[in-house]
Design an enzyme around this catalytic site. Structure first.
Site, PDB file in Angstrom:
ATOM      1  N   HIS A  71       0.939  -1.113  -0.125  1.00 30.95           N
ATOM      2  CA  HIS A  71       0.016  -0.055  -0.142  1.00 30.95           C
ATOM      3  C   HIS A  71       0.830   1.076   0.127  1.00 30.95           C
TER       4      HIS A  71
ATOM      5  N   ASP B 248       6.366  21.452 -26.714  1.00 31.16           N
ATOM      6  CA  ASP B 248       6.108  20.213 -26.084  1.00 31.16           C
ATOM      7  C   ASP B 248       7.260  20.132 -24.913  1.00 31.16           C
TER       8      ASP B 248
ATOM      9  N   TRP C 197       7.135   0.449   3.914  1.00 31.99           N
ATOM     10  CA  TRP C 197       7.424   0.860   2.565  1.00 31.99           C
ATOM     11  C   TRP C 197       9.097   1.542   2.785  1.00 31.99           C
TER      12      TRP C 197
ATOM     13  N   SER D  17      12.993   6.372 -14.093  1.00 25.29           N
ATOM     14  CA  SER D  17      11.895   7.075 -14.833  1.00 25.29           C
ATOM     15  C   SER D  17      11.800   8.455 -14.170  1.00 25.29           C
ATOM     16  N   SER D  18      11.920   8.573 -12.826  1.00 26.05           N
ATOM     17  CA  SER D  18      11.686   9.830 -12.378  1.00 26.05           C
ATOM     18  C   SER D  18      12.893  10.738 -12.743  1.00 26.05           C
TER      19      SER D  18
ATOM     20  N   HIS E 132      13.016  12.036   3.245  1.00 28.67           N
ATOM     21  CA  HIS E 132      12.093  13.300   3.809  1.00 28.67           C
ATOM     22  C   HIS E 132      12.083  14.212   2.559  1.00 28.67           C
TER      23      HIS E 132
ATOM     24  N   GLU F 142      11.738  13.330  -0.351  1.00 36.65           N
ATOM     25  CA  GLU F 142      10.650  12.700  -0.888  1.00 36.65           C
ATOM     26  C   GLU F 142       9.312  12.929  -0.742  1.00 36.65           C
TER      27      GLU F 142
ATOM     28  N   TYR G 224       8.474  16.197   0.595  1.00 28.50           N
ATOM     29  CA  TYR G 224       8.303  17.496   0.072  1.00 28.50           C
ATOM     30  C   TYR G 224       7.996  17.462  -1.548  1.00 28.50           C
TER      31      TYR G 224
ATOM     32  N   SER H  91      -1.657  27.526  -5.655  1.00 31.97           N
ATOM     33  CA  SER H  91      -1.257  28.430  -5.773  1.00 31.97           C
ATOM     34  C   SER H  91      -1.988  29.166  -7.067  1.00 31.97           C
TER      35      SER H  91
ATOM     36  N   HIS I  97      14.836  13.092  11.633  1.00 27.22           N
ATOM     37  CA  HIS I  97      13.564  13.245  12.613  1.00 27.22           C
ATOM     38  C   HIS I  97      12.662  11.997  12.401  1.00 27.22           C
ATOM     39  N   HIS I  98      12.909  11.240  11.513  1.00 26.64           N
ATOM     40  CA  HIS I  98      12.351  10.000  11.495  1.00 26.64           C
ATOM     41  C   HIS I  98      13.043   8.780  12.336  1.00 26.64           C
TER      42      HIS I  98
ATOM     43  N   THR J 135       6.878  27.041   5.356  1.00 27.15           N
ATOM     44  CA  THR J 135       5.408  26.473   4.984  1.00 27.15           C
ATOM     45  C   THR J 135       4.450  27.494   5.426  1.00 27.15           C
TER      46      THR J 135
ATOM     47  N   LYS K  15       3.798  30.113   2.995  1.00 25.19           N
ATOM     48  CA  LYS K  15       2.739  29.787   1.686  1.00 25.19           C
ATOM     49  C   LYS K  15       1.289  29.907   2.243  1.00 25.19           C
TER      50      LYS K  15
ATOM     51  N   ARG L  41       1.816   1.197  14.708  1.00 23.98           N
ATOM     52  CA  ARG L  41       1.463   1.016  13.369  1.00 23.98           C
ATOM     53  C   ARG L  41       1.976  -0.410  12.728  1.00 23.98           C
TER      54      ARG L  41
HETATM   55  C1  HEA Z   1       0.959   8.386  -0.715  1.00 24.72           C
HETATM   56  C2  HEA Z   1      -0.276   8.448  -0.474  1.00 24.72           C
HETATM   57  C3  HEA Z   1      -1.296   7.599   0.547  1.00 24.72           C
HETATM   58  C4  HEA Z   1      -2.711   7.468   0.172  1.00 24.72           C
HETATM   59  C5  HEA Z   1      -3.574   8.259  -0.870  1.00 24.72           C
HETATM   60  C6  HEA Z   1      -3.207   6.650   1.195  1.00 24.72           C
HETATM   61  C7  HEA Z   1      -4.393   6.389   1.114  1.00 24.72           C
HETATM   62  C8  HEA Z   1      -5.157   5.562   2.480  1.00 24.72           C
HETATM   63  N1  HEA Z   1      -4.316   4.965   3.253  1.00 24.72           N
HETATM   64 FE1  HEA Z   1      -2.343   4.691   3.428  1.00 24.72          FE
HETATM   65  N2  HEA Z   1      -0.430   4.801   3.677  1.00 24.72           N
HETATM   66  C9  HEA Z   1       0.606   5.324   3.120  1.00 24.72           C
HETATM   67  C10 HEA Z   1       0.357   6.421   2.333  1.00 24.72           C
HETATM   68  C11 HEA Z   1      -1.039   6.540   1.572  1.00 24.72           C
HETATM   69  N3  HEA Z   1      -1.982   6.057   1.823  1.00 24.72           N
HETATM   70  C12 HEA Z   1       1.777   5.021   3.512  1.00 24.72           C
HETATM   71  C13 HEA Z   1       3.226   5.759   2.799  1.00 24.72           C
HETATM   72  C14 HEA Z   1       1.688   4.269   4.475  1.00 24.72           C
HETATM   73  C15 HEA Z   1       2.844   3.557   5.508  1.00 24.72           C
HETATM   74  C16 HEA Z   1       2.963   2.162   4.855  1.00 24.72           C
HETATM   75  C17 HEA Z   1       4.039   1.630   5.847  1.00 24.72           C
HETATM   76  O1  HEA Z   1       3.741   1.351   6.870  1.00 24.72           O
HETATM   77  O2  HEA Z   1       5.325   0.908   5.299  1.00 24.72           O
HETATM   78  C18 HEA Z   1       0.271   4.081   4.766  1.00 24.72           C
HETATM   79  C19 HEA Z   1      -0.080   3.240   5.645  1.00 24.72           C
HETATM   80  C20 HEA Z   1      -1.672   3.058   5.800  1.00 24.72           C
HETATM   81  C21 HEA Z   1      -2.116   2.428   7.231  1.00 24.72           C
HETATM   82  C22 HEA Z   1      -1.410   2.289   8.491  1.00 24.72           C
HETATM   83  C23 HEA Z   1      -1.188   0.578   8.045  1.00 24.72           C
HETATM   84  C24 HEA Z   1      -0.263  -0.228   9.108  1.00 24.72           C
HETATM   85  O3  HEA Z   1       0.537   0.394   9.586  1.00 24.72           O
HETATM   86  O4  HEA Z   1      -0.367  -1.387   9.154  1.00 24.72           O
HETATM   87  C25 HEA Z   1      -3.585   2.682   7.055  1.00 24.72           C
HETATM   88  C26 HEA Z   1      -4.418   2.056   7.918  1.00 24.72           C
HETATM   89  O5  HEA Z   1      -5.606   2.501   8.102  1.00 24.72           O
HETATM   90  C27 HEA Z   1      -3.680   3.333   5.648  1.00 24.72           C
HETATM   91  C28 HEA Z   1      -5.044   3.844   5.305  1.00 24.72           C
HETATM   92  C29 HEA Z   1      -5.347   4.375   3.930  1.00 24.72           C
HETATM   93  C30 HEA Z   1      -6.586   4.537   3.551  1.00 24.72           C
HETATM   94  C31 HEA Z   1      -7.915   4.124   4.273  1.00 24.72           C
HETATM   95  C32 HEA Z   1      -6.751   5.411   2.409  1.00 24.72           C
HETATM   96  C33 HEA Z   1      -7.541   5.768   1.367  1.00 24.72           C
HETATM   97  O6  HEA Z   1      -7.351   7.337   1.406  1.00 24.72           O
HETATM   98  C34 HEA Z   1      -7.448   5.250   0.152  1.00 24.72           C
HETATM   99  C35 HEA Z   1      -8.683   5.408  -0.491  1.00 24.72           C
HETATM  100  C36 HEA Z   1      -8.761   4.948  -1.868  1.00 24.72           C
HETATM  101  C37 HEA Z   1      -9.692   4.003  -2.363  1.00 24.72           C
HETATM  102  C38 HEA Z   1     -10.251   3.065  -1.471  1.00 24.72           C
HETATM  103  C39 HEA Z   1      -9.613   3.682  -3.937  1.00 24.72           C
HETATM  104  C40 HEA Z   1     -10.840   3.709  -4.468  1.00 24.72           C
HETATM  105  C41 HEA Z   1     -11.824   2.394  -4.173  1.00 24.72           C
HETATM  106  C42 HEA Z   1     -11.779   1.156  -5.209  1.00 24.72           C
HETATM  107  C43 HEA Z   1     -10.696   0.967  -6.075  1.00 24.72           C
HETATM  108  C44 HEA Z   1     -13.174   0.300  -5.223  1.00 24.72           C
HETATM  109  C45 HEA Z   1     -13.491  -0.276  -3.886  1.00 24.72           C
HETATM  110  C46 HEA Z   1     -13.998   0.573  -2.903  1.00 24.72           C
HETATM  111  C47 HEA Z   1     -15.399   0.206  -2.155  1.00 24.72           C
HETATM  112  C48 HEA Z   1     -15.869  -0.984  -2.476  1.00 24.72           C
HETATM  113  C49 HEA Z   1     -15.729   1.175  -1.266  1.00 24.72           C
HETATM  114  N4  HEA Z   1      -2.443   3.626   5.048  1.00 24.72           N
HETATM  115  C1  HEA Z   2       3.413  15.256   1.811  1.00 24.45           C
HETATM  116  C2  HEA Z   2       3.882  14.584   2.717  1.00 24.45           C
HETATM  117  C3  HEA Z   2       4.582  15.336   4.113  1.00 24.45           C
HETATM  118  C4  HEA Z   2       4.528  16.630   4.478  1.00 24.45           C
HETATM  119  C5  HEA Z   2       4.345  18.021   3.791  1.00 24.45           C
HETATM  120  C6  HEA Z   2       5.013  16.564   5.735  1.00 24.45           C
HETATM  121  C7  HEA Z   2       5.558  17.630   6.503  1.00 24.45           C
HETATM  122  C8  HEA Z   2       5.879  17.798   7.864  1.00 24.45           C
HETATM  123  N1  HEA Z   2       6.353  16.554   8.578  1.00 24.45           N
HETATM  124 FE1  HEA Z   2       5.979  14.618   7.900  1.00 24.45          FE
HETATM  125  N2  HEA Z   2       5.860  12.669   7.362  1.00 24.45           N
HETATM  126  C9  HEA Z   2       5.302  12.385   6.094  1.00 24.45           C
HETATM  127  C10 HEA Z   2       4.942  13.046   5.022  1.00 24.45           C
HETATM  128  C11 HEA Z   2       4.949  14.588   5.133  1.00 24.45           C
HETATM  129  N3  HEA Z   2       5.123  15.166   6.101  1.00 24.45           N
HETATM  130  C12 HEA Z   2       5.465  10.786   6.058  1.00 24.45           C
HETATM  131  C13 HEA Z   2       4.974  10.013   4.827  1.00 24.45           C
HETATM  132  C14 HEA Z   2       5.884  10.372   7.310  1.00 24.45           C
HETATM  133  C15 HEA Z   2       6.023   8.823   7.781  1.00 24.45           C
HETATM  134  C16 HEA Z   2       6.830   8.186   6.927  1.00 24.45           C
HETATM  135  C17 HEA Z   2       7.141   6.606   7.595  1.00 24.45           C
HETATM  136  O1  HEA Z   2       7.655   6.539   8.727  1.00 24.45           O
HETATM  137  O2  HEA Z   2       6.323   5.927   6.969  1.00 24.45           O
HETATM  138  C18 HEA Z   2       6.241  11.505   7.887  1.00 24.45           C
HETATM  139  C19 HEA Z   2       6.611  11.443   9.383  1.00 24.45           C
HETATM  140  C20 HEA Z   2       7.223  12.554  10.203  1.00 24.45           C
HETATM  141  C21 HEA Z   2       8.049  12.558  11.156  1.00 24.45           C
HETATM  142  C22 HEA Z   2       8.402  11.184  11.876  1.00 24.45           C
HETATM  143  C23 HEA Z   2       7.394  10.816  12.826  1.00 24.45           C
HETATM  144  C24 HEA Z   2       7.922   9.558  13.289  1.00 24.45           C
HETATM  145  O3  HEA Z   2       7.992   8.545  12.828  1.00 24.45           O
HETATM  146  O4  HEA Z   2       8.197   9.390  14.698  1.00 24.45           O
HETATM  147  C25 HEA Z   2       8.167  13.779  11.652  1.00 24.45           C
HETATM  148  C26 HEA Z   2       8.912  14.401  12.677  1.00 24.45           C
HETATM  149  O5  HEA Z   2       9.389  15.261  12.987  1.00 24.45           O
HETATM  150  C27 HEA Z   2       7.568  14.716  10.655  1.00 24.45           C
HETATM  151  C28 HEA Z   2       7.427  16.096  10.703  1.00 24.45           C
HETATM  152  C29 HEA Z   2       6.882  16.954   9.644  1.00 24.45           C
HETATM  153  C30 HEA Z   2       6.894  18.390   9.837  1.00 24.45           C
HETATM  154  C31 HEA Z   2       7.536  19.161  10.702  1.00 24.45           C
HETATM  155  C32 HEA Z   2       6.576  18.886   8.496  1.00 24.45           C
HETATM  156  C33 HEA Z   2       6.197  20.259   8.130  1.00 24.45           C
HETATM  157  O6  HEA Z   2       6.672  20.319   6.840  1.00 24.45           O
HETATM  158  C34 HEA Z   2       4.912  20.779   8.202  1.00 24.45           C
HETATM  159  C35 HEA Z   2       4.834  22.144   8.235  1.00 24.45           C
HETATM  160  C36 HEA Z   2       3.507  22.845   8.130  1.00 24.45           C
HETATM  161  C37 HEA Z   2       2.773  23.514   9.188  1.00 24.45           C
HETATM  162  C38 HEA Z   2       3.471  23.839  10.425  1.00 24.45           C
HETATM  163  C39 HEA Z   2       1.437  24.143   9.011  1.00 24.45           C
HETATM  164  C40 HEA Z   2       1.274  25.459   8.269  1.00 24.45           C
HETATM  165  C41 HEA Z   2       2.276  26.517   9.024  1.00 24.45           C
HETATM  166  C42 HEA Z   2       1.711  27.512   9.710  1.00 24.45           C
HETATM  167  C43 HEA Z   2       0.039  27.798   9.507  1.00 24.45           C
HETATM  168  C44 HEA Z   2       2.362  28.482  10.200  1.00 24.45           C
HETATM  169  C45 HEA Z   2       2.488  28.693  11.600  1.00 24.45           C
HETATM  170  C46 HEA Z   2       3.102  27.520  12.450  1.00 24.45           C
HETATM  171  C47 HEA Z   2       4.001  27.738  13.330  1.00 24.45           C
HETATM  172  C48 HEA Z   2       4.399  29.151  13.760  1.00 24.45           C
HETATM  173  C49 HEA Z   2       4.484  26.592  13.977  1.00 24.45           C
HETATM  174  N4  HEA Z   2       6.830  13.887   9.744  1.00 24.45           N
HETATM  175 CU   LIG Z   3      10.298  13.756   7.288  1.00 23.10          CU
END
Ligand code: HEA
Ligand code: HEA
Ligand SMILES: [Cu+2]
Ligand code: CUA
Lengths: 293, 547, 361
Positions: free
Chosen positions: B89, B118, B154, B181-182, B265, B267, B269, B280, B314-315, B340, B343, B462
């Site tokens: 997933h 293009d 993942w 590809s990327s 990380h 990634e 962003y 925007s 921080h991870h 952020t 923005k 998790r």
């Molecule tokens: C990047 C984007 C992304 C997106 C879009 C989503 C979308 C969703 N994720 Fe995501 N998720 C991750 C990224 C994302 N996730 C990542 C990176 C992890 C960590 C993996 C890891 O731990 O290694 C994670 C882990 C994760 C967990 C934790 C699993 C675990 O720790 O064991 C869960 C649990 O609830 C969850 C739930 C969902 C759900 C309910 C959606 C929903 O938003 C999805 C909605 C979309 C659909 C459902 C598809 C459309 C429907 C159909 C095709 C038909 C069937 C539908 C019906 C019959 C109703 N996700």
């Molecule tokens: C689109 C993806 C995305 C984005 C944008 C972010 C944004 C941020 N993430 Fe997140 N993060 C993930 C995707 C993302 N993260 C994923 C996938 C994981 C889990 C990976 C895994 O383990 O599987 C993760 C996990 C993760 C962790 C690790 C948690 C853990 O495993 O224990 C941390 C810890 O610092 C963190 C921090 C942050 C912070 C500080 C931001 C900041 O960029 C957020 C900044 C934004 C705001 C703060 C809000 C707007 C700001 C204002 C309105 C201004 C005023 C605010 C102040 C003065 C405070 N993220």
């Molecule tokens: Cu991070």
């Protein structure tokens, strides 16, 4: 034969539909399928891999052939030339980052993991481990598990130093060839290019010899703990890049012999040269960090 | 366009290629159009369809996860399979759904927005797309390999990856190909932006979406090779006896995590910056007011990108870093809130004293700001090392990243779809259906993911196939929400996307949005196959073509 | 279901109640963050919703034309900057305190195994005690059956870790196979256990009672089934426990040189089997899915007992079958004897502890 004058080139040439990308993807499908199976000891994987590679190279030949033809028939405007320059630079940057991952691993192993495996705390797990980064001192294996057979490390003398000289020389010969091309002395250019390619091949020959020496005389292998791992990965990937660069230069040389490129317009040549210099610079890093330090 | 004589002939590709007349009507037809495409719009469409398919596959996996977690106890799957679901997933959503979808947007919109004919390298563009197919096939089919799909999360942490079956190698090679590809896609985008802008489209006049993609592409080129390096080391540790991650050989499993998160990380962003770009574009269009603080938007995007390289650990707060490491990464991470925030404030200032209407794209964009900010704040809370000791690897983190990824990236993509699809298809979507899609998605999204904060705070780890009974209620709620959310995406496809693809619905005018600015609105709807073959002459703000 | 003291409560919205100072600090920080972020949210979204309501075209609001203001932009860069610096400053002290593992009164090594925890009391009162803490076998069966029961479902172990109240306890973590993570929410402690390396953390429990946690790093298929149970007792009770434990160890210590009879070995082996092997290979010995059956297995039936001993000591299939070398020689010998003489297997072979010792290196 020369690139057509600016005027007749389209503003920006967009190629017509082409089957190459799709075909190439098919080839790579067989490559990854085969490779994945082969390393899990399914013999058919090797055939699949070989087939995929063959297929991909065939497609690549056609693709690059097309590009060269387009270039020679004057479809590439100045604009496209600039595009190629940008793209080659960023491609090389991505390669730099790829090597950075392995240099990072080497740094981590030396500065972090080996010392901390030998730290007082870790004596709980590895009481006898000394934590000396491999050198020719007895017992200095950099690996605590006792699973590494004794080995000797690879010093900078003589092969790596010779290879450094070879690569540096090849950089010079390549530059001479470039000047010759600009000056319109095509024959001289081709001569110097052949010399450069030969130097590349010599480098690879020496490296092959060095590996054989490591395996048979020093007992230094991929499996020689983290020293062996980083040594072979870094030098191995570098060697592979030398090979690729050498093939690029070879292709350019052949194109030169076919009359491609003009003193003004020869980005294909320059792109390959940039790549070659990049390979060169990586080598200098390797030479000092892996062999000397 | 001036005469183009095609050198050399090779079969099918030239079936329609003798277009040596003005405005070549070389609109290729049938399957060749898609397989052999060199047109950025066609390739963009391919990307979008591909990523939507992957969203469905990843979504079904998510629903399988949620179904299993609906109640405590194992109902449907065994824990091993559950881990495969979680891993796949994550991988499919990140690499298959979100990233390619943004590349699809880039393909469609960047040439249109900067007035280019293009992409810079049309064939390589198609190659970037077609590379994803073998990779996706390999990845998805790994479920059927002996031992099942990779089940190490993942993040593919060593040494668990060293225990996986052959599917792990398939997965690694697939990631290599996706990375290639990327990288090619990014090089293409960078070169297109730097080299193919119409005269007058200076860098600081470019639409924000183009800017965010330019910066994203740099991030991609910088970190995808690092990921390739990390998984290559995993591969050699698995099969060739190296000891990168094996302490008995002097290596270190934590080294994997450092290399992975150096990629990982940035990634995240990569997955949000283009979303910022889309939002925007939309906010000014519907506020009928120019984007506030354009220059600071650009600088903020760049700062986020630069800072993203120095926060990765921080991870890894619970891996036992030294004190100074924890403090450094804590401060650096929190700093990212500043750009952020800039923005967010700029968007609000754009809306402020505007003349707003709330068509579907605007709804999604405003929804994005609201929900993404909540995800940002939970990120900030995670960034505090002492708090994160409690939260790391719990459902709080799952909640955090779905708030930023689903309500962030995915919502922005929906916004962008409603905004630009009239231009793509020539047909308007149904406003009612768009609204239904938005409001119910927003509702179900929060039902799904909000309770996960509580679960995480209470200590539910998790990647768990089964959990103590006390966690049951919130899990049940989350599962119900997940099915609702999934259902809405099916609704979106069947009732919004499909009719538009079939050309059903009101015809879209060239400028469907009253106040939207930009070169993409200077061409008819649907956008003709070839646009801007001659560089257009632009007005002073580079938003109109003057001839 | 009821709340589990020292573990999660039903529909709990916040952290588990703190049982250490560090955890209290962490909770305070979290609450402070919630308040600050809440205030920012109110301010930011207040502005947004005000604007959404007032500045609509449908209300006839005409668009203004401003699109930048250096002063405002500088202000909203500086202010958040100051806020985050403040936040960082608040947290710093706690980070320093968390990392200070010096002057511990008791040092315990926690080793993560796939999938259980091993504890060695290294220093301080109780030095030398060793125990293995595994999920209660009945829980795993309930999970498989999909019929969970009990307030301590999935948190119940055969042997909890016992520590004295009010003393600084240093936990050294490491692992045997893959990365695990030792977490006890009520103590505010989570520390990854990394194979080949040691890491440490500490806690000082302020009250007696039972505290629960679970493995917090994905470690393979039984990741959800390796809980942590810490029993905090007062000083006399701890002393008594240590004493009892020492005596029991002395009494139970199996003499590795002892030669066992077949039925003794089978009886002993059955216990070992149910505690360790049945989770995967099932009580029926038939395995499930990818898990190999033992009933009728060629290796089990082989006349060469060393084959099976080697599998248990080293694991198989890249660790899909983990290594069981943490079990004692007697236990390994017993469980092998059991499998060789149970279900349909009737080899009559007895494996002795000495056989196992011979294969251990
Ligand atoms: C990047 C984007 C992304 C997106 C879009 C989503 C979308 C969703 N994720 Fe995501 N998720 C991750 C990224 C994302 N996730 C990542 C990176 C992890 C960590 C993996 C890891 O731990 O290694 C994670 C882990 C994760 C967990 C934790 C699993 C675990 O720790 O064991 C869960 C649990 O609830 C969850 C739930 C969902 C759900 C309910 C959606 C929903 O938003 C999805 C909605 C979309 C659909 C459902 C598809 C459309 C429907 C159909 C095709 C038909 C069937 C539908 C019906 C019959 C109703 N996700
Ligand atoms: C689109 C993806 C995305 C984005 C944008 C972010 C944004 C941020 N993430 Fe997140 N993060 C993930 C995707 C993302 N993260 C994923 C996938 C994981 C889990 C990976 C895994 O383990 O599987 C993760 C996990 C993760 C962790 C690790 C948690 C853990 O495993 O224990 C941390 C810890 O610092 C963190 C921090 C942050 C912070 C500080 C931001 C900041 O960029 C957020 C900044 C934004 C705001 C703060 C809000 C707007 C700001 C204002 C309105 C201004 C005023 C605010 C102040 C003065 C405070 N993220
Ligand atoms: Cu991070
Ligand atoms: Cu041990 Cu998860």
């Amino acid at each position: 034969m020369s690139a057509a004058s600016q005027g007749s080139a389209p503003h920006y040439y967009v190629p017509p539909p082409s089957r190459h990308p799709f075909m190439m993807a098919i080839g790579l499908f067989f490559v990854i399928l085969g490779a994945g199976q082969w390393i899990n000891s399914h013999a058919w994987g090797a055939y699949c891999l070989a087939f995929g590679l063959l297929w991909s190279f065939t497609v690549m030949r056609q693709w690059f052939g097309d590009a060269a033809r387009e270039s020679e028939s004057g479809l590439y405007s100045h604009h496209i030339d600039v595009s190629y320059r940008w793209s080659m630079s960023w491609f090389i940057f991505s390669e730099v980052m790829f090597f950075a991952a392995f240099f990072g691993a080497l740094y981590w192993a030396r500065a972090q993991s080996v010392p901390s495996l030998a730290s007082l705390e870790n004596a709980l797990l590895w009481p006898d481990f000394k934590g000396v980064w491999p050198s020719d001192a007895p017992g200095a294996t950099g690996a605590p598990g006792g699973l590494v057979e004794p080995f000797r490390t690879m010093g900078p003398w003589p092969i790596p130093t010779i290879n450094t000289a070879i690569l540096l020389t090849s950089g010079v010969t390549l530059t001479i060839a470039h000047h010759a091309l600009i000056a319109g002395r095509r024959a001289a250019c081709i001569g110097w290019m052949w010399l450069t390619v030969l130097l590349g091949i010599t480098f690879l020959g020496f490296q092959a010899y060095e590996y054989a020496h490591a395996y048979s005389d020093l007992n230094l292998k991929m499996t020689s703990g983290v020293y062996g791992s980083t040594f072979f990965m870094l030098t191995g990937f570098h060697g592979f890049h030398v090979f690729v660069g050498m093939v690029m230069l070879l292709v350019i040389t052949i194109r030169l012999m076919k009359g491609h490129f003009t003193p003004q317009r020869h980005f294909g040549f320059e792109g390959a040269a940039w790549y070659w210099h990049f390979v060169d610079v990586v080598w200098l890093g390797l030479y000092f960090i892996v062999y000397w330090m | 366009m001036s005469a183009v004589i095609h050198p050399g002939g090779h079969g099918a590709a030239h079936g329609h290629a003798d277009h040596d007349h003005e405005h070549a009507h070389d609109h290729p037809h049938g399957w060749r159009r898609w397989l052999f495409a060199t047109n950025h719009k066609d390739i963009g469409t391919l990307y979008l369809l591909f990523s939507f398919t992957m969203l469905m596959i990843g979504g079904v996996l998510a629903l399988l996860i949620r179904a299993e977690l609906f109640q405590p106890g194992l109902q449907f799957v065994n824990p091993e399979l559950f881990n495969q679901f979680t891993t796949m997933h994550g991988l499919i959503m990140v690499f298959g759904a979100i990233m390619p979808a943004f590349v699809g947007f880039a393909n469609w919109m960047i040439p249109l927005q900067i007035g280019a004919a293009d992409m810079a390298f049309a064939r390589m563009n198609n190659f970037s797309f077609w590379l994803m197919i073998p990779a996706a096939l390999t990845l998805v089919s790994s479920f059927f390999m002996p031992g099942g799909a990779p089940a190490a999360g993942w993040t593919l942490y060593a040494p668990l990856t060293l225990q996986m079956g052959p599917s792990m190698d398939a997965g690694i090679f697939a990631m290599h190909v996706l990375g290639a590809s990327s990288i090619m896609g990014s090089i293409n985008i960078i070169v297109t932006i730097l080299n193919m802008r119409a005269p007058g489209m200076t860098l600081m006049k470019m639409p924000m979406f183009v800017w965010t993609w330019l910066i994203t592409a740099y991030l991609l080129i910088a970190v995808m090779p690092v990921l390739a390096g990390a998984i290559t080391m995993t591969l050699t540790d698995r099969h060739f006896g190296t000891s990168f991650f094996n302490p008995a050989g002097g290596g270190d499993p934590i080294m994997y995590q450092h290399i992975f998160w150096f990629f990982g990380h940035p990634e995240v962003y990569i997955m949000i910056l283009p979303a910022f770009g889309i939002v925007s574009q939309i906010i000014p269009a519907f506020a009928r007011k120019p984007l506030f603080g354009y220059a600071s938007m650009v600088y903020a995007t760049a700062s986020i990108a630069i800072l993203s390289f120095i926060v990765w650990a921080h991870h890894m707060y619970t891996t036992g870093m030294p004190l100074t490491g924890q403090l450094f990464f804590m401060y650096a991470t929190m700093l990212i809130s500043v750009p952020t925030g800039v923005k967010v404030f700029n968007w609000l200032a754009t809306m402020w004293r505007g003349s707003m209407t709330f068509e579907t794209p605007m709804l999604w964009a405003v929804g994005f700001i609201f929900v993404f900010t909540m995800g940002g704040f939970t990120g900030l809370i995670c960034a505090m090392a002492p708090i994160d000791i409690n939260l790391q690897d719990t459902y709080y983190v799952v909640a955090h990243f779905h708030y930023v990824l689903v309500a962030g990236s995915l919502f922005a993509m929906f916004a962008g779809y409603y905004y630009w699809a009239p231009k793509w298809t020539g047909v308007m979507y149904s406003e009612t259906r768009g609204r239904i899609h938005f409001w119910l998605s927003l509702l179900f999204f929060n039902i799904t993911f909000f309770p996960m904060h509580f679960l995480g705070l209470a200590g539910m780890p998790r990647r768990y196939a089964d959990y103590p009974m006390q966690f049951a209620d919130f899990n049940a709620i989350a599962s119900v929400g997940a099915f609702g959310f999934g259902f809405m995406q099916v609704y979106f496809f069947l009732f919004v996307v499909l009719p538009m693809m079939r050309g059903r619905g009101e015809k879209a005018p060239q400028r469907p949005w009253e106040a939207a600015e930009g070169l993409e609105w200077e061409v008819p709807s649907p956008a003709p196959f070839h646009t801007y073959e001659h560089p257009p002459r632009l007005n002073a703000s580079a938003t109109r073509v003057i001839d | 279901v009821n709340d589990l003291p020292g573990g999660p409560a039903v529909r709990q919205l916040d952290f588990q109640p703190a049982a250490t100072r560090i955890a209290m600090d962490q909770h305070w920080l979290h609450s402070a963050m919630l308040v600050i972020c809440g205030l920012i949210c109110i301010a930011v979204f207040g502005v947004m919703f005000y604007s959404i309501v007032k500045h609509r075209k449908s209300r006839g609001h005409q668009p203004a034309h401003f699109h930048e203001s250096v002063a405002v932009e500088i202000a909203w860069t500086i202010v958040p900057f100051v806020i985050v610096i403040g936040m960082g400053a608040m947290a710093t002290q706690t980070v320093v305190a968390m990392k200070d593992t010096t002057n511990a009164e008791l040092t315990i090594k926690a080793t993560g195994y796939q999938w259980k925890w091993g504890y060695d009391y290294l220093k301080g009162e109780g030095e030398g005690i060793q125990l293995l803490s595994t999920l209660d076998a009945g829980q795993r069966a309930m999970s498989d059956a999909g019929k969970p029961e009990g307030d301590d479902y999935l948190l119940k172990v055969d042997e909890p870790l016992v520590v004295p109240v009010g003393r600084k306890i240093r936990i050294i973590t490491t692992a045997n196979d893959v990365i695990h993570s030792w977490m006890v929410p009520a103590f505010g402690v989570k520390q990854d256990a990394i194979p080949g390396f040691v890491r440490d953390t500490w806690f000082r429990a302020e009250k007696t009672g039972d505290f629960y946690g679970q493995c917090a790093e994905l470690c393979g298929k039984e990741h959800a089934y390796m809980p942590i149970h810490v029993k905090v007792v007062d000083a006399p009770a701890y002393a008594a426990w240590v004493d009892g434990r020492r005596k029991a160890m002395a009494a139970k210590a199996d003499d590795p040189a002892r030669v066992w009879k077949l039925d003794e070995m089978i009886a002993r082996g059955e216990k070992v089997y149910n505690a360790n092997c049945a989770a995967c290979h099932q009580a029926s010995g038939k395995g499930a899915g990818a898990i190999k059956p033992l009933d009728g297995s060629a290796v089990v039936l082989d006349a060469d007992k060393n084959k099976q001993i080697a599998v248990l000591l080293n694991g198989q299939n890249n660790g899909a079958m983990p290594s069981w070398k943490a079990l004692s020689d007697t236990e390994i010998a017993a469980v092998i004897t059991y499998t060789k003489n149970h279900w349909g297997n009737t080899t009559g072979q007895v494996v002795q502890p000495t056989d196992v010792i011979a294969l251990r290196k």
